[in-house]
Structures are given as structure tokens and as C-alpha cells.
Scaffold this active site. Structure first.
Site, short mmCIF file in Angstrom:
data_model
loop_
_atom_site.label_atom_id
_atom_site.label_comp_id
_atom_site.label_asym_id
_atom_site.label_seq_id
_atom_site.Cartn_x
_atom_site.Cartn_y
_atom_site.Cartn_z
N GLY A 48 0.67 -1.00 0.00
CA GLY A 48 -0.31 0.17 -0.40
C GLY A 48 1.12 1.30 0.31
NE ARG A 90 6.14 -3.62 -4.71
CZ ARG A 90 4.20 -3.36 -4.74
NH1 ARG A 90 4.10 -3.08 -3.17
NH2 ARG A 90 4.21 -3.16 -5.44
CG ASP A 238 -0.25 2.04 -5.84
OD1 ASP A 238 -1.19 1.65 -6.01
OD2 ASP A 238 0.85 2.21 -4.44
#
Lengths: 339, 339
Positions: A48, A90, A238
Site C-alpha cells: 500500500g 518497489r 500509487d
């Protein structure tokens, strides 16, 4: 009010709710080094966009604590190593880079302090990032709830709830606030293959909070819309480009197209830390591709031939033109978007 | 040429490839009563509209063989019991009812024959249904391949392959024929939650036949289309109304909407036995809802809270207006459809 705290600090360590084993098991894990935090982000123990930003900030705190450097420059070098390592976990969610930048600035601003005071300053900064995230989510909830009609049937995708943030949630924060106002008839929870954040996490949050919900396979969303049983769609984000193009969990773009076809309003809920004004459009957002095993297996179950090639993008980009509004902590932003 | 024979008769029994354990295990199971065949249809050991029609026809053959009736009327009564039981297994695919009707007619037409000759006649009828299905699939393949451009990237959903039929396949039959002509660059295989017929069965067929393919989560189809990497979509069908509205595996309608948005032609491939001219539109097609456990679990893996409510429709209806053409064994039918 949500009491789910997926990312919390205790004395000398970071504690994360292990999101890979929910809903079967509720386990908290301890982290005492930035490398462990990096591995937790990479393996989706914490996921998240806002939550990984907060976790990474505490990762920098741990790097400061474990550093043996005796000088500011030595400590800063160790922090830069940690920041670089955490940033490499990420690529898509911008909150990660935003939080790491903020921690770097806090370190640099502490140049004149004794090293222990600098460590305390970094902990305070990470706690501020966490607290501001919760406050932003509550503000988003209040702003977003105003978009929700009475007896609303709301469809959401992935998990943009308390677990995806420091607490309360972005898209699910809007749902929570609307539920507190008695306006939510039903939440349609998309299971969200391949990692199942909808069925594993959002459904778990709904059960825990008593929010009426119904779980569907992702492929059923179009049917539910065609039956006239969805009043609005709201998801998290995101990364949001300057023009409003929004990267979010794979399948979000699909829902936005389906919502447009069925004339259902499609909303994004995200804090300003998710906005990346440095890029003009969604075409420039890097999209993470994850391992084929996520698609070929579910838990221990093989669901595809082991030699079938796989394309497994973790995110997609929804063009701004399909987004009716973006709910932020500063209010509801309508198109045309200029961030 | 496909050598997959998911439904075959041997001397005194029906043999089915157990499609619930593919791709991990390739197991054939024997059936000696219509009740066993009914259970196999209900539990998806055999699935796919044409395949369940063929399996049910052999179920009637087994009912005739196991009947102790000594008169035509007694035998016919036993067959009617079997036909009723087999018809109650699954509601959506019309091929099941079509095949059972045909077996009933064959029985009634054999009224003047000795009972053993009638049993032989029923076996011949079931074998004819099977052989005609394969022939229809090959004809569909030839007609459909003409719609496929060179170097085509084809997206398909669920399994409409050899396993879904008596052999060769409907939608995947079109792919097979185009592949034999050297025109298939890539098949995008949707995994097709919740039962995973895409990843478990279609990918398995592609591996077995050397058809280049790439597996995706259902939620990724829109992204692949947005990247310009899909030239056409082709799926099978479970029931086609007189106006062309088509019921097929849940998620098909979603793909049809996405294909329209991306200006990608969307085709259905199905034999005339899938067309139900007795109903005017898709609104009258009964949609099977299956057990919540299909969505809450994958194999032995729990993927959702056990107390989360689930909506699990097995099929959806694609309006005729989204279907560029329907490929049948008699040729390619273009809108407006009037069956």
C-alpha cells in the site's frame, strides 16, 4: 474508528502486521534493521503506497540506530546507503521516494546536532510522517464521504484501507467515513488477483469493522455494474502524474473503463504525497512487473502449467479522463487536473 | 491437430478427463451410471457447453444400459428420470438441454425396436453428437481463422478448447486453425477466476500443442489492450439468444466492453447447438450462481474471511451490440443477428 495499526514503532523496533498471511493468521513481526524492512516491503509483508512510505521512514530510523558511525558525515553516508536500498524495493508508488526524501532532509537539517539528538530527530520525523498520514486519511474520509449518496453501493479494488496506510485508509477511509454517516448500503469487494488484497485484506477490514460487503471475483465487476448495483467506484493510488493520470493496482484501469461504460462515477482517493508533479503524464510512471509465480500459483496451489510464460504487471495507469474526481486531504479535486 | 479426448466411450463406460485436477495431474475417470455423470457435470470434472452436452448424451446411454425395464414404456420412463436429473445439473449452457432432447427423440423414434437395438441406437446417437461436435469445431476453426490477421495477438477467456468440447474446441479451435496457418504470434490467456479454466486448462492445451501464449490475471487484460497488444478477442459461448446476446463464462462481458473501448474486434465461436432461438434476448438466460467457496478459496488455500458474503455468478451476458461476429460451423454470422 479503525484500530488497525499495520506499521508501528515500539521503543527500539518497527512492528509490522504481516499482510501476506491475512486473513488466516494475524501475526505481527519485529524489525530491527533497514535491510529487514526492505525485505518486508519487497515481499509484501507491508504494502500500500502510504504504508510503504511510513515503513521506509522507520527503516531509515533503524539505519541511524544500527550505524556505528561516529561523525555526521559517516552517519549520513550510512543513511544514504539505507535510503538507496529502501528506494530499490518497489518502483511504482511515489510515497516511498517522498518519505525517503523527507527523512534525508531531516537528517541534513540535523547536521549541527549531536548524533543521538539527530537519531531522535529522525524518529520524530518518521512518527510525524505516520501521524500526518492518519490525519490525511481522516480528512480524505470527510471530503470523500460528501461524494457518497445515501444507501450507496460502493465498489472498491485492492486494499486502500487501514492496512495500506498508517491507519484508517484512503479509498476505504472514504468508505469508513460514509459508513459512519450511515450512507453505505454495501461495499463490493473485488478480490484483486493475483495477490488477493481485496479478498484477503479489504474483506477482513470490512468484517472487523462491521461494514456490509460482498466479495466478487474481479471478472464479476462488469456484471454487477450492468445490473445497476454500483453507485460509485473508489480506489487508492500509487502515483498520480501532474495531469491526473493515476497508477494503481492492476485492474484499476479496467474498472475505470467499465465504470465509464456504465455511467458510474469513478473516484481516486490519495494524499498529496502520492502526487508526482515532476512527471507530466502516466506514460512516464514505471510499472513494476512481479514474479510469474504470483499468477501461476495461489498459496501452495499450482494453478497453471509451470512452463507457461506469464505477464504480471502489478499496476496499471488510468487516464485522467476516466477519473471523475480525486479525493485528497485538502479537498476534492475535479478535472481538468493540474498538479 | 488435437488428440485431447475429454469425453470418450469405451465398450461399456464413459471416460472423462478430470478437469478439476489439471494441470497438476492428468487423470481419466470411468463412469457407469447417469447419476455419476450428473455429479461429474455438477462438480466440473467435465465442463464447457459442448462437452457437457456430449457427456450428458452418454449419461442417457448409461441410463439405458443400467435400466432393468423389460418394456419400451418402462425403459423410456427410466430415461426420462435420467434426462430430468442430468438437465438439473447446470442451468445456463443450452447444449445440455439440446443434447438431452436429441437423445429423447432418438429413444422415441426407436419405439418399434427391440430394447437392445434401442440401446444400440442411443449409443450411436451419442456418438453422432460427439462426432458432429468435433466436425463443427473444425468447420468453425476454418471459418474463424479467416478473421485472424497475420501475426495475430489473440486474447481468449476461460477454456473453449478441446477440453470444453468433444475435441478441438470452439474459440480455441479458431486459434488452433489460425496457428496451423502460421498466423498466431501470441495467445493471451486470461486465468479466469474463480475456477481458473484459463490458467489450468487453456494454458495446458497451449503448452501441449506448442501454441505461443502468455498467461495474465484477468485484471491485466485492459492493460494489454491499452498497450496495443491485442488484435482480437475470441471466446466460446454457453447460450446465444435469438438476438445474438450471448451468455458465457463470467468476465466475458467485461472483456467485450474493454474490447469496444480499445476498438479491438470481439468474436464469439459456438456451434448452432449453443443457439437458443426460443428466447428473445439475454435477459431471459438463467445465470447459474455457484458456491461461495469458489471465491473464498483456491484449492486448499483460504483467500478470504470465512464469514465474508460472496456473489459468485458463473456466467454473464454480452449484449449482441458488442459482438463483431459469431463464428459457427455454417460460417461467420455478422450483426444484426436473427437466429
Amino acid at each position: 474508528m479503525s484500530d488497525i495499526a499495520p506499521v508501528r514503532w515500539e521503543t527500539d523496533r518497527l512492528i509490522l502486521v504481516d499482510q501476506t498471511v491475512l486473513p488466516e493468521r494475524e501475526i505481527e513481526r519485529d524489525y530491527r534493521s533497514w535491510q529487514e524492512v526492505g525485505a518486508a516491503i519487497r515481499t509484501l509483508v507491508v504494502r500500500g503506497a502510504p504504508a510503504i512510505g511510513v515503513a521506509a521512514a522507520f527503516g531509515v530510523v533503524l539505519a541511524a540506530r544500527t550505524s556505528h558511525a561516529a561523525t555526521f558525515d559517516g552517519l549520513l553516508a550510512d543513511l544514504e546507503t539505507a535510503i538507496k536500498g529502501l528506494a530499490a524495493t518497489r518502483p511504482t508508488a511515489v510515497n516511498l521516494f517522498w518519505a525517503l526524501d523527507r527523512m534525508r532532509q531531516a537528517a541534513v537539517a540535523s547536521r549541527a546536532l549531536p548524533l543521538d539528538a539527530m537519531r531522535a530527530r529522525l524518529l520524530a520525523e518518521a512518527q510525524a510522517i505516520r501521524d500526518e498520514d492518519i490525519a490525511a486519511n481522516r480528512a480524505m474520509g470527510a471530503h470523500g464521504a460528501a461524494l457518497v449518496p445515501p444507501n450507496a453501493r460502493i465498489l472498491t479494488h485492492c486494499n486502500a484501507g487501514a492496512l495500506a496506510t498508517a491507519g484508517y485508509g484512503t479509498a476505504l477511509g472514504v468508505v469508513r467515513a460514509a459508513h459512519a454517516q450511515g450512507k453505505v448500503a454495501l461495499v463490493w469487494v473485488d478480490e484483486t488477483r493475483p495477490v488477493m488484497q481485496g479478498s484477503r485484506l479489504t474483506a477482513w477490514e470490512c468484517v472487523r469493522e462491521g461494514i456490509p460487503h460482498r466479495l466478487i471475483a474481479d471478472v464479476a465487476a462488469a456484471s454487477v455494474m450492468a445490473r445497476g448495483e454500483v453507485d460509485l467506484v473508489v480506489t487508492g493510488a500509487d502515483r498520480i502524474a501532474a495531469n491526473g493520470d493515476t497508477a494503481n493496482k492492476i485492474g484499476t484501469y479496467s474498472l475505470a473503463v467499465l465504470a465509464a461504460h456504465h455511467r458510474v462515477p469513478f473516484y481516486i482517493a490519495a494524499p498529496f504525497s502520492t502526487i508526482d508533479p515532476s512527471i507530466a503524464s502516466g506514460a512516464q510512471i514505471p510499472i513494476e512487473e512481479r514474479d510469474a509465480s504470483e499468477v501461476r500459483r495461489v498459496g501452495g496451489q499450482q494453478t497453471a502449467p509451470s512452463d507457461s510464460p506469464v505477464f504480471n504487471p502489478a499496476f496499471d495507469v488510468t487516464p485522467a479522463g476516466l477519473i471523475a474526481a480525486i479525493v485528497t486531504e485538502r479537498g476534492v479535486v475535479r478535472p481538468p487536473y493540474h498538479f
